[in-house]
Structures are given as C-alpha cells and as structure tokens.
Design an enzyme around this catalytic site. Sequence first.
Site, PDB file in Angstrom:
ATOM      1  CB  SER A 233      -0.892   0.027   1.241  1.00  0.00           C
ATOM      2  OG  SER A 233      -1.595   1.248   1.334  1.00  0.00           O
TER       3      SER A 233
ATOM      4  CE1 TYR B 211      -4.207  -1.901   5.135  1.00  0.00           C
ATOM      5  CE2 TYR B 211      -3.372   0.249   4.488  1.00  0.00           C
ATOM      6  CZ  TYR B 211      -3.830  -1.013   4.150  1.00  0.00           C
ATOM      7  OH  TYR B 211      -3.909  -1.385   2.830  1.00  0.00           O
TER       8      TYR B 211
END
Length: 170
Positions: free
Chosen positions: A92, A105
């Site tokens: 990501s 995250y």
Amino acid sequence: PREALDVVVEPFDAAATEAHEAFAQRLASDHGDIDVVIVAFGMLGDQATLEDDPQAAAEVVHVNFTGAVAASLAFTAVMRRQGHGHLVVLSSVAGERVRAANFVYGSSKAGLDAFAQGLGDAVAATGVRVTVVRPGFVHSRMTRGMRSAPFATTPRVVGELTAAGMRSGK
C-alpha cells in the site's frame, strides 16, 4: 487466442499462518505448477479503536504482515522447487509514508513492503519473480463507507496496472 483458464476457489485464512505451508503444497500437488500467486488481503481497522485495543491492533498486524509473510514464503518455496513463478504482493502507498490517521495499518504494510522487496532480491536468481504493488485508496469492500481520497481508483484499474507491471518487469 488465449487458453481457457480453470478457476478453483479455495478457502484461505490469512491469520492461520500455521496452515499456509500445507495449503501451498496441497495446491501444487492438486493443480500442478503454480505460475502466479497474488497476495491480496488485509485489514484496515479503525485507527482510534486500534489505539485503545492493543489486541485488535495486533490482529491487524498479524493478518497484514505475518499472514502475508507466511503465505509468501510458502508459495515462494513451491515456486523455487518448480524453477519458476511470479509472486505479486499488494502492499500500500500507506506503507511508504506511515501517517497518524492509519499508522497501525500503514506500519504493517511498510513491513510487508520491505519484506517483499528483500524476498524479490533473495529469489532473483531462482526463476521466481516478485512484484510489489502499492495502490493508494481503492474503492473496495475494505474502504466502503469511507470518504474517498484524491486519486482514488478501482480494483479493476489496480488489476490492469498490476498485470502491465508484471509483463514489463516493473
């Protein structure tokens, strides 16, 4: 003309890391050579909740990092034995610069990103390739209900760009 593909859906639990090696070996045994594996799973979680619940934060990190590491290594071992294969790891953009708004995250994806880069270097001479994909905000089940970010995209676009990157070696 393209060859017809058979699609087989198999249940997989990213958190059950103890089962990943047997899973990879069973798929290779049942279906033959594994040409491409896409590690595309993760949990986002609500940052405020995760800050107040260390166990929930640990579960996010376990799935996003530990689960992805175990699955990647299990399938890479199969590919090394067969002498070819391509592992695609969905990291990501949140892992490139971890921000306060989603640091649990983001840090799990930063670890995954570093792992995948190192794995790619480690297998470079074995016939196995590793591609790391770092999408930004993707309109998906994980982001449903969230306010869209600038430059948001769709799973289809991420898939098309990933396939192009795999073909070009990027």
